[in-house]
Scaffold this motif. Sequence first.
Motif, PDB file in Angstrom:
ATOM      1  N   SER A   1       0.698  -0.542  -9.199  1.00 45.53           N
ATOM      2  CA  SER A   1      -0.860  -0.070  -9.663  1.00 45.53           C
ATOM      3  C   SER A   1      -1.851  -1.448  -9.413  1.00 45.53           C
ATOM      4  CB  SER A   1      -0.867   0.239 -11.089  1.00 45.53           C
ATOM      5  OG  SER A   1      -0.520  -0.746 -12.066  1.00 45.53           O
ATOM      6  N   MET A   2      -1.143  -2.552  -9.427  1.00 49.87           N
ATOM      7  CA  MET A   2      -1.881  -3.746  -9.241  1.00 49.87           C
ATOM      8  C   MET A   2      -2.224  -4.289  -7.868  1.00 49.87           C
ATOM      9  SD  MET A   2      -1.994  -4.797 -12.273  1.00 49.87           S
ATOM     10  CE  MET A   2      -2.591  -6.357 -12.225  1.00 49.87           C
ATOM     11  N   THR A   3      -1.760  -3.355  -6.863  1.00 52.74           N
ATOM     12  CA  THR A   3      -2.145  -3.738  -5.410  1.00 52.74           C
ATOM     13  C   THR A   3      -3.477  -3.453  -5.215  1.00 52.74           C
ATOM     14  OG1 THR A   3       0.015  -3.028  -4.691  1.00 52.74           O
ATOM     15  CG2 THR A   3      -1.530  -2.972  -3.089  1.00 52.74           C
ATOM     16  N   PRO A   4      -4.253  -2.527  -5.532  1.00 55.90           N
ATOM     17  CA  PRO A   4      -5.673  -2.202  -5.222  1.00 55.90           C
ATOM     18  C   PRO A   4      -6.468  -3.370  -6.196  1.00 55.90           C
ATOM     19  CG  PRO A   4      -4.708  -0.391  -5.941  1.00 55.90           C
ATOM     20  CD  PRO A   4      -3.673  -1.086  -6.251  1.00 55.90           C
ATOM     21  N   ILE A   5      -6.028  -3.914  -7.249  1.00 56.47           N
ATOM     22  CA  ILE A   5      -6.679  -5.030  -7.675  1.00 56.47           C
ATOM     23  C   ILE A   5      -6.622  -6.592  -6.957  1.00 56.47           C
ATOM     24  CG2 ILE A   5      -6.528  -6.577  -9.810  1.00 56.47           C
ATOM     25  CD1 ILE A   5      -5.805  -3.852 -11.479  1.00 56.47           C
TER      26      ILE A   5
ATOM     27  N   ALA B   1       6.171   8.751  -6.942  1.00 54.97           N
ATOM     28  CA  ALA B   1       7.742   9.138  -6.941  1.00 54.97           C
ATOM     29  C   ALA B   1       8.338   8.177  -8.447  1.00 54.97           C
ATOM     30  CB  ALA B   1       8.220   8.245  -5.824  1.00 54.97           C
ATOM     31  N   ASN B   2       7.567   7.124  -8.870  1.00 56.60           N
ATOM     32  CA  ASN B   2       8.225   6.627  -9.695  1.00 56.60           C
ATOM     33  C   ASN B   2       7.872   7.454 -11.402  1.00 56.60           C
ATOM     34  OD1 ASN B   2       9.765   3.936  -9.578  1.00 56.60           O
ATOM     35  ND2 ASN B   2       7.966   3.463  -8.085  1.00 56.60           N
ATOM     36  N   ILE B   3       6.746   7.754 -11.241  1.00 54.69           N
ATOM     37  CA  ILE B   3       6.130   8.720 -12.266  1.00 54.69           C
ATOM     38  C   ILE B   3       6.983   9.809 -12.246  1.00 54.69           C
ATOM     39  CG2 ILE B   3       4.294  10.100 -13.158  1.00 54.69           C
ATOM     40  CD1 ILE B   3       2.261   8.054 -11.919  1.00 54.69           C
ATOM     41  N   LEU B   4       7.361  10.430 -11.199  1.00 54.48           N
ATOM     42  CA  LEU B   4       8.039  11.739 -11.142  1.00 54.48           C
ATOM     43  C   LEU B   4       9.414  11.267 -11.763  1.00 54.48           C
ATOM     44  CD1 LEU B   4       8.484  14.662 -10.421  1.00 54.48           C
ATOM     45  CD2 LEU B   4       9.293  14.001  -8.034  1.00 54.48           C
ATOM     46  N   VAL B   5      10.090  10.247 -11.494  1.00 52.92           N
ATOM     47  CA  VAL B   5      11.365   9.904 -11.925  1.00 52.92           C
ATOM     48  C   VAL B   5      11.446   9.710 -13.357  1.00 52.92           C
ATOM     49  CG1 VAL B   5      12.950   7.980 -11.823  1.00 52.92           C
ATOM     50  CG2 VAL B   5      12.301   8.710  -9.846  1.00 52.92           C
ATOM     51  N   ILE B   6      10.311   9.210 -13.865  1.00 56.63           N
ATOM     52  CA  ILE B   6      10.166   9.052 -15.325  1.00 56.63           C
ATOM     53  C   ILE B   6      10.087  10.416 -16.270  1.00 56.63           C
ATOM     54  CG2 ILE B   6       8.742   8.198 -17.088  1.00 56.63           C
ATOM     55  CD1 ILE B   6       7.858   5.852 -15.370  1.00 56.63           C
TER      56      ILE B   6
ATOM     57  N   CYS C   1       0.845  -1.301   0.108  1.00 55.03           N
ATOM     58  CA  CYS C   1       0.087  -0.208   0.110  1.00 55.03           C
ATOM     59  C   CYS C   1       0.876   1.179   0.025  1.00 55.03           C
ATOM     60  CB  CYS C   1      -1.002  -0.169   1.178  1.00 55.03           C
ATOM     61  SG  CYS C   1      -2.162  -1.286   1.120  1.00 55.03           S
ATOM     62  N   ILE C   2       1.931   1.372   0.499  1.00 56.14           N
ATOM     63  CA  ILE C   2       3.035   2.196   0.484  1.00 56.14           C
ATOM     64  C   ILE C   2       3.360   2.684  -0.873  1.00 56.14           C
ATOM     65  CG2 ILE C   2       5.188   3.190   1.458  1.00 56.14           C
ATOM     66  CD1 ILE C   2       4.955   1.297   3.915  1.00 56.14           C
ATOM     67  N   ASN C   3       3.417   1.432  -1.732  1.00 60.14           N
ATOM     68  CA  ASN C   3       3.927   1.668  -3.027  1.00 60.14           C
ATOM     69  C   ASN C   3       2.721   2.201  -3.596  1.00 60.14           C
ATOM     70  OD1 ASN C   3       6.336   0.179  -2.554  1.00 60.14           O
ATOM     71  ND2 ASN C   3       5.381  -1.665  -3.542  1.00 60.14           N
ATOM     72  N   VAL C   4       1.715   2.184  -3.323  1.00 59.53           N
ATOM     73  CA  VAL C   4       0.418   3.023  -4.113  1.00 59.53           C
ATOM     74  C   VAL C   4       0.558   4.530  -3.768  1.00 59.53           C
ATOM     75  CG1 VAL C   4      -2.053   3.031  -4.333  1.00 59.53           C
ATOM     76  CG2 VAL C   4      -0.873   0.859  -4.067  1.00 59.53           C
ATOM     77  N   ALA C   5       0.641   4.608  -2.446  1.00 64.18           N
ATOM     78  CA  ALA C   5       0.436   6.051  -1.917  1.00 64.18           C
ATOM     79  C   ALA C   5       1.671   6.778  -2.380  1.00 64.18           C
ATOM     80  CB  ALA C   5       0.269   6.098  -0.549  1.00 64.18           C
ATOM     81  N   VAL C   6       2.864   6.293  -2.274  1.00 65.98           N
ATOM     82  CA  VAL C   6       4.071   6.865  -2.429  1.00 65.98           C
ATOM     83  C   VAL C   6       5.021   6.439  -3.685  1.00 65.98           C
ATOM     84  CG1 VAL C   6       6.385   7.495  -1.293  1.00 65.98           C
ATOM     85  CG2 VAL C   6       4.346   7.235   0.099  1.00 65.98           C
TER      86      VAL C   6
ATOM     87  N   GLU D   1      -9.172 -15.337 -13.635  1.00 64.70           N
ATOM     88  CA  GLU D   1      -8.530 -14.487 -14.919  1.00 64.70           C
ATOM     89  C   GLU D   1      -7.772 -13.344 -14.242  1.00 64.70           C
ATOM     90  OE1 GLU D   1     -11.762 -15.543 -14.462  1.00 64.70           O
ATOM     91  OE2 GLU D   1     -11.561 -16.913 -16.266  1.00 64.70           O
ATOM     92  N   VAL D   2      -8.468 -12.768 -12.878  1.00 66.12           N
ATOM     93  CA  VAL D   2      -7.652 -11.679 -12.362  1.00 66.12           C
ATOM     94  C   VAL D   2      -6.488 -12.075 -11.816  1.00 66.12           C
ATOM     95  CG1 VAL D   2      -7.833  -9.737 -10.690  1.00 66.12           C
ATOM     96  CG2 VAL D   2      -9.788 -10.149 -12.205  1.00 66.12           C
ATOM     97  N   TRP D   3      -6.780 -13.479 -11.255  1.00 64.41           N
ATOM     98  CA  TRP D   3      -5.391 -14.018 -10.429  1.00 64.41           C
ATOM     99  C   TRP D   3      -4.287 -14.202 -11.521  1.00 64.41           C
ATOM    100  CZ3 TRP D   3      -2.524 -14.499  -6.420  1.00 64.41           C
ATOM    101  CH2 TRP D   3      -2.003 -15.734  -6.310  1.00 64.41           C
ATOM    102  N   SER D   4      -4.511 -14.510 -12.575  1.00 62.35           N
ATOM    103  CA  SER D   4      -3.499 -14.760 -13.789  1.00 62.35           C
ATOM    104  C   SER D   4      -2.879 -13.380 -14.009  1.00 62.35           C
ATOM    105  CB  SER D   4      -4.195 -15.388 -14.968  1.00 62.35           C
ATOM    106  OG  SER D   4      -4.856 -16.661 -14.587  1.00 62.35           O
ATOM    107  N   ALA D   5      -3.539 -12.458 -14.232  1.00 62.24           N
ATOM    108  CA  ALA D   5      -2.953 -10.980 -14.424  1.00 62.24           C
ATOM    109  C   ALA D   5      -2.162 -10.861 -13.092  1.00 62.24           C
ATOM    110  CB  ALA D   5      -4.112  -9.977 -14.631  1.00 62.24           C
ATOM    111  N   LEU D   6      -2.550 -10.906 -12.241  1.00 62.72           N
ATOM    112  CA  LEU D   6      -1.742 -10.404 -10.952  1.00 62.72           C
ATOM    113  C   LEU D   6      -0.687 -11.508 -10.966  1.00 62.72           C
ATOM    114  CD1 LEU D   6      -4.576 -10.238  -7.987  1.00 62.72           C
ATOM    115  CD2 LEU D   6      -3.073  -8.338  -9.313  1.00 62.72           C
ATOM    116  N   LYS D   7      -0.571 -12.707 -11.165  1.00 56.48           N
ATOM    117  CA  LYS D   7       0.768 -13.473 -11.028  1.00 56.48           C
ATOM    118  C   LYS D   7       1.765 -12.943 -12.346  1.00 56.48           C
ATOM    119  CE  LYS D   7       0.308 -18.048 -10.910  1.00 56.48           C
ATOM    120  NZ  LYS D   7      -0.136 -19.432 -11.367  1.00 56.48           N
ATOM    121  N   PHE D   8       1.113 -12.554 -13.383  1.00 55.95           N
ATOM    122  CA  PHE D   8       2.126 -11.963 -14.331  1.00 55.95           C
ATOM    123  C   PHE D   8       2.755 -10.664 -13.785  1.00 55.95           C
ATOM    124  CE2 PHE D   8       3.373  -9.301 -17.823  1.00 55.95           C
ATOM    125  CZ  PHE D   8       3.749 -10.180 -18.609  1.00 55.95           C
TER     126      PHE D   8
END
Length: 312
Positions: free
Chosen positions: A83-87, A49-54, A40-45, A99-106
């Motif tokens: 971005s996959m954490t809320p999912i 931060a990664n978008i700003l780096v890009i 969840c920290i990855n989602v909030a921070v 199906e969603v589980w497969s996308a998450l595993k990827f």
Amino acid sequence: MSSWRMNTTAWDNTTTKAFSVFDGCDSQVEGILFDLTLQCINVAVGIPANILVIAILARNRKDPSTSDIYLGSLAFMDAYFGSMTPISFLNLYHWQSKEVWSALKFSYGVKDTSGPLFLSCICLDRFVAVVFPLAFGRLNGLKQRLALTVLVFGLTFAYSAAKTVGGLPDFEKVFTGEILATFTWMVVCNASILWALKKSSGVGKDEMHPMKRKAFKIVLSILCIIVVNYLPPVALFPFEDYYSPDVFRCYVQPVGFAFLNISSTIQPLVYLSRLEKVPFLPDEWVRKCCPCAAEVKAKTKPGSNGSDQKRA
């Protein structure tokens, strides 16, 4: 990347066991929730931060550093993973979809592979620059780095696809071998860089050239991050046989992966903290969010070359 997301055959053999998004840890979810809480920290921070780096790397594309292509790719992969954490939460407690589980595993496979490999590329780039400067001058081009980036993307997607398909025997040992190899390489590589910088400085670190002293601090900070984020899985996963299957799958793996997952936030923050000035953000925000970095930057001499100090 926690245990509940590792390669599973639970729903591949539907005649013996019903599908479960917790992968057999339905009554032992503490480790999984610990991992997701840090995510969840990855989602909030981490994502901002990664978008700003890009954005900063794109802004500086006319005057790039040699590692920018690796830094940008790593930031993109980390933002995607965050971005996959809320999912993940929605699928655990609402959808419970295969199906969603497969996308998450990827996406977990992407994080498993892209982080260690791109960090290894950055370490390689800096290792050659410091230890073999003449060779670095001959190879200081985009073509070689672009080819290495394409190779990393290929390995990442191949690993992620195999994780998504599932059913491969001892597939989790592939990651164990990968993390051991990349961790060893990064530690040896960064230790060699530190030794070379220290040795070239003369009597003591205080007598280093300002740019070498800055490089010394940068590499030291990266080495600390590598140890903090990668040492737990490296220390725990090779001893899988000493744990019961349930304990390893439901507790040991999620906790070990949690330290690795939080690197999606720590890595961009370390990069941003090294900048002379953070573009797109008011100076007041930077001082409030990172007072230590602001204090160090305030001591920078006015005559220093900002372009040389803005990134590793």
